[in-house]
Design a protein around this motif. Sequence first.
Motif, mmCIF file in Angstrom:
data_model
loop_
_atom_site.group_PDB
_atom_site.id
_atom_site.type_symbol
_atom_site.label_atom_id
_atom_site.label_comp_id
_atom_site.label_asym_id
_atom_site.label_seq_id
_atom_site.Cartn_x
_atom_site.Cartn_y
_atom_site.Cartn_z
ATOM 1 N N SER A 28 1.384 -1.498 -0.027
ATOM 2 C CA SER A 28 -0.002 -0.279 -0.279
ATOM 3 C C SER A 28 1.383 1.025 -0.073
ATOM 4 C CB SER A 28 -0.943 0.251 1.042
ATOM 5 O OG SER A 28 -0.409 0.071 2.136
ATOM 6 N N LEU A 29 2.422 1.090 -0.129
ATOM 7 C CA LEU A 29 3.093 2.396 0.402
ATOM 8 C C LEU A 29 2.894 2.710 -1.285
ATOM 9 C CD1 LEU A 29 4.968 0.891 2.980
ATOM 10 C CD2 LEU A 29 4.232 2.819 3.165
ATOM 11 N N SER A 30 3.793 4.532 -1.452
ATOM 12 C CA SER A 30 3.874 4.597 -2.706
ATOM 13 C C SER A 30 5.214 4.737 -2.928
ATOM 14 C CB SER A 30 3.301 6.140 -2.914
ATOM 15 O OG SER A 30 4.233 6.846 -2.029
ATOM 16 N N PRO A 31 5.825 4.197 -4.072
ATOM 17 C CA PRO A 31 7.032 4.416 -4.689
ATOM 18 C C PRO A 31 7.873 4.970 -3.757
ATOM 19 C CG PRO A 31 5.462 3.930 -6.907
ATOM 20 C CD PRO A 31 4.871 4.546 -5.634
ATOM 21 N N VAL A 32 6.928 6.826 -3.644
ATOM 22 C CA VAL A 32 8.179 7.706 -3.159
ATOM 23 C C VAL A 32 8.192 7.560 -1.584
ATOM 24 C CG1 VAL A 32 7.927 10.321 -2.376
ATOM 25 C CG2 VAL A 32 7.368 9.345 -4.792
ATOM 26 N N GLU A 33 7.101 6.581 -1.266
ATOM 27 C CA GLU A 33 7.376 6.456 0.115
ATOM 28 C C GLU A 33 7.989 5.278 0.615
ATOM 29 O OE1 GLU A 33 2.485 7.159 2.726
ATOM 30 O OE2 GLU A 33 3.081 5.888 0.595
ATOM 31 N N ARG A 34 8.637 4.383 -0.519
ATOM 32 C CA ARG A 34 8.994 3.237 -0.393
ATOM 33 C C ARG A 34 10.631 3.629 -0.265
ATOM 34 N NH1 ARG A 34 5.521 0.353 -3.667
ATOM 35 N NH2 ARG A 34 7.040 0.026 -5.170
ATOM 36 N N ILE A 35 10.369 4.720 -0.992
ATOM 37 C CA ILE A 35 12.515 5.194 -1.277
ATOM 38 C C ILE A 35 12.578 6.025 -0.275
ATOM 39 C CG2 ILE A 35 13.459 7.054 -2.633
ATOM 40 C CD1 ILE A 35 11.830 6.366 -5.210
ATOM 41 N N GLU A 36 11.762 7.218 0.160
ATOM 42 C CA GLU A 36 11.610 8.012 1.417
ATOM 43 C C GLU A 36 12.068 7.206 2.838
ATOM 44 O OE1 GLU A 36 9.054 11.014 1.873
ATOM 45 O OE2 GLU A 36 9.303 12.209 0.059
ATOM 46 N N HIS A 37 11.154 5.614 2.500
ATOM 47 C CA HIS A 37 10.817 5.790 4.269
ATOM 48 C C HIS A 37 13.005 5.040 4.419
ATOM 49 C CE1 HIS A 37 7.575 6.869 5.192
ATOM 50 N NE2 HIS A 37 6.998 5.746 4.746
#
Length: 197
Positions: A28-37
Amino acid sequence: MTSQNTENAAFKLAKAEVRQAGLTARGSLSPVERIEHSLSIAEFMRDLEVEPGSMVAGFWPIRDEVDPRPLMDALLQQGCSLCLPVVKGDDLVFRRLEKGAEMEPAGFGSMAPGAGADVVNPNVVLVPLSAFDGHCNRIGYGKGFYDRALNGLEKLTNLTAIGVAFAAQEVEEVPMEPHDRKLDGILTERGLLIAKN
């Protein structure tokens, strides 16, 4: 069906449900969220207290997994050596990762240094997972590769095993079997979780 078989079937179903819950949350995480996290996780590298000179096994991210490569780079900058896992039959072997290494498929969509790279025994293992709980219990993808690898490495070295995941993958409880190894900690974008007693 015996009561033992019924218990086993119920346990497998419980594990499958927990695994799916973790994977759904991760997905459910967006690609941007995955990169930032993934970048945020690297900022907690010092909390791991990994000794310079340690041989650290990272992993090559597949699908929508956390990307441990920023963390691996931070560990490299602190004087650690790196290696990556390769699937060999039912087991994992770890090949030393050198700058500029020729990479090749290593099983299940991951990549690792080629057959010419040295096989090593890491004393710190960054472990991928589907889901985890507050006691640092982990559930993987159901094949047992890491359970077997950690069990073997513990016989050779003073091993530290740290799960690397997104905080969204935490579940209330991971059902554990006797062969399942509790991790020493879980590192997410929120910081390092140490097992509750």
